[in-house]
Design an enzyme around this catalytic site. Structure first.
Site, PDB file in Angstrom:
ATOM      1  N   GLU A  91      -9.904   2.658  -5.354  1.00 50.19           N
ATOM      2  CA  GLU A  91      -9.534   3.764  -4.919  1.00 50.19           C
ATOM      3  C   GLU A  91      -8.482   4.374  -5.567  1.00 50.19           C
ATOM      4  O   GLU A  91      -7.188   4.525  -5.292  1.00 50.19           O
ATOM      5  CB  GLU A  91      -9.186   4.114  -3.315  1.00 50.19           C
ATOM      6  CG  GLU A  91     -10.246   3.804  -2.738  1.00 50.19           C
ATOM      7  CD  GLU A  91     -10.002   3.905  -1.052  1.00 50.19           C
ATOM      8  OE1 GLU A  91     -10.854   4.359  -0.486  1.00 50.19           O
ATOM      9  OE2 GLU A  91      -8.931   3.476  -0.688  1.00 50.19           O
ATOM     10  N   HIS A 113      -2.677   3.089  -4.710  1.00 53.15           N
ATOM     11  CA  HIS A 113      -2.397   2.612  -3.397  1.00 53.15           C
ATOM     12  C   HIS A 113      -0.868   1.934  -3.447  1.00 53.15           C
ATOM     13  O   HIS A 113      -0.534   1.080  -2.968  1.00 53.15           O
ATOM     14  CB  HIS A 113      -3.102   1.581  -2.735  1.00 53.15           C
ATOM     15  CG  HIS A 113      -4.529   2.444  -2.032  1.00 53.15           C
ATOM     16  ND1 HIS A 113      -4.286   2.941  -0.788  1.00 53.15           N
ATOM     17  CD2 HIS A 113      -5.794   2.385  -2.565  1.00 53.15           C
ATOM     18  CE1 HIS A 113      -5.626   3.534  -0.566  1.00 53.15           C
ATOM     19  NE2 HIS A 113      -6.368   3.072  -1.541  1.00 53.15           N
ATOM     20  N   ASP A 131       0.732  -1.113   0.062  1.00 60.23           N
ATOM     21  CA  ASP A 131      -0.065   0.138  -0.091  1.00 60.23           C
ATOM     22  C   ASP A 131       0.950   1.174   0.127  1.00 60.23           C
ATOM     23  O   ASP A 131       2.116   1.123  -0.162  1.00 60.23           O
ATOM     24  CB  ASP A 131      -1.067  -0.015   1.296  1.00 60.23           C
ATOM     25  CG  ASP A 131      -2.316   0.626   0.837  1.00 60.23           C
ATOM     26  OD1 ASP A 131      -2.284   1.923   0.594  1.00 60.23           O
ATOM     27  OD2 ASP A 131      -3.285   0.052   1.215  1.00 60.23           O
TER      28      ASP A 131
END
Ligand code: ACM
Ligand code: ZN
Length: 438
Positions: free
Chosen positions: A276, A212, A150
């Site tokens: 995302e 990410h 991440d």
């Protein structure tokens, strides 16, 4: 008491539980061909692959199943009938080791029963992970979805790209304090994967792309659109700098990384995240725009879908099926991937209607990093509120689906994101008791 088992497979399960019972009771529980506790492997015509029957009578206990996994689950249920001290890691005296008489026939409704762990935001040691594996296996959870990469940290050693762990595995936090480097070596990963496998838990690794990934980009800036030097993110939230699908070298990188990862995780699935991912940098990137024109893509959402499609091909070439968060269907391009429905149930409903398999993990019921008690008094959490009762009452098959579509719902998972879960004690506080409801 001894545990009786005939076949080598059944003996292996017997040995596992004999050791456990000996440890807590102090009795030398032996494994023999015949015992007061008997493990019997029966035909799969009678039992589903994970199912079992448990008979507890005054003079004998018997677990019958058609697989070692079924025997394992039957014995876990037997242990749960004994005093809780049976789970002690040392001898407990003055306990009557009694179980109530019972006749239990049990099998799971769903094949996928998962828990998601996030060592990127806060690391968990090998020993801490193993302890959780022990507990998860008690409750017949059969999958750990391990979020290994991440923005805030890259947690797996990749030999072809040592910078990922060395540079991507550390971040400078608020007051200048360095967090890390924390990562699992490949040897540690193998150790954890086999520890889990002995307890019938498969670990699915997640390589989160194309968003990410600031930790990876910090080590290898060429992975992003602009290529500017960056450092792993030291605040939570969603990062704008993401991987660049317009660069061929990014796909080479991914193929090399996935190749090393699948060698460590022998399951069916590979998780590629996909959630995302802001499209801002792609809009301004010549390489991304050139790829959009070349592939006749409509916009950056289709570019996202194209990227996931390419990675699906890479994963399939390496013998793995893809899992992605529900954004992977947003661009509207066909994928075979199994979809994890996290933004409520809508993504899962759409995926099942398209014929994709689905794992339900909606943030309306399954986010175990949300508050579980009054936020005014509870330890700090990321937000939200999901009570034990809400999780327990959750029905994973959405009403909107037909019976045929519903067959695509292969299971359920609880997610524990790590932003506000800095210690193992906090992890356990967030996970339990809600994970039991999962
Ligand atoms: C997610 O919670 N962003 C999948
Ligand atoms: Zn780009």
């Amino acid at each position: 008491v001894s545990i009786g088992a005939i076949t080598p497979e059944a003996k292996k399960i017997a040995t596992y539980f004999a050791a456990k019972i000996s440890l807590a009771t102090g009795y030398d529980v032996k494994v023999e061909d015949k015992g007061e506790i008997t493990l019997v492997l029966d035909s799969c015509a009678t039992f589903s692959p994970e199912g079992y029957a448990l008979d507890v009578e005054s003079s004998r206990v018997q677990v019958t199943a058609c697989s070692p996994r079924g025997l394992f689950y039957g014995m876990q249920s037997f242990l749960q009938l004994l005093p809780a001290e049976i789970e002690s890691a040392g001898i407990v005296r003055d306990v009557d080791w009694e179980a109530p008489a019972a006749n239990i026939i049990d099998s799971p409704r769903f094949a996928y029963r998962g828990i998601h762990m996030d060592p990127c935001r806060h690391f968990m040691t090998v020993e801490e992970v193993k302890k959780q594996i022990d507990v998860l296996s008690m409750f017949k959870i059969n999958t750990i979805h391990w979020h290994l990469t991440d923005d805030q940290g890259w947690r797996i050693e990749i030999k072809q790209y040592p910078g990922l762990a060395e540079i991507g595995g550390r971040r400078i936090e608020g007051e200048g304090v360095e967090y890390g480097p924390f990562y699992y070596t490949q040897e540690e990963i193998k150790d954890i994967v086999s520890y889990a496998a002995e307890r019938f838990i498969t670990i699915i690794p997640e390589l989160e792309i194309p968003g990410h990934e600031l930790a990876a980009i910090s080590a290898y800036p060429g992975l992003s659109c602009k290529g500017d030097p960056v450092t792993p993110r030291n605040i939570w939230g969603v990062e704008d700098i993401v991987m660049c699908p317009g660069k061929e070298s990014v796909f080479t990188f991914l193929e090399n990384v996935i190749d090393e990862m699948v060698a460590l995780f022998p399951g069916t699935y590979f998780h590629i995240g996909g959630d995302e991912c802001p499209k801002t940098s792609w809009k301004q990137c010549e390489d991304c725009q050139a790829l959009i024109r070349k592939e006749n893509l409509k916009d950056e959402f289709e570019l996202h879908a194209y990227f996931i499609q390419q990675v699906e091909k890479i994963a399939e070439g390496l013998g793995r099926k893809l899992i992605g968060w529900d954004e992977v269907l947003e661009g509207g391009l066909p994928l075979k991937a199994t979809v994890m429905s996290w933004r409520g149930e809508a993504g899962g409903i759409k995926a099942a209607q398209l014929g994709n398999n689905v794992i339900m993990t909606p943030n309306t019921y399954c986010y175990l990093d949300y508050y579980q008690e009054n936020p005014e008094f509870a330890p700090l959490a990321i937000g939200g509120f999901i009570s034990l009762e809400q999780v327990y009452d959750y029905e994973p098959i959405p009403e909107a689906l037909t019976a045929e579509e519903a067959k695509h719902i292969i299971g359920i998972q609880g997610n524990i994101w790590g932003e506000y879960v800095a210690t193992i004690e906090k992890f356990e506080y967030m996970a339990f008791p809600r994970l039991l409801a999962i």
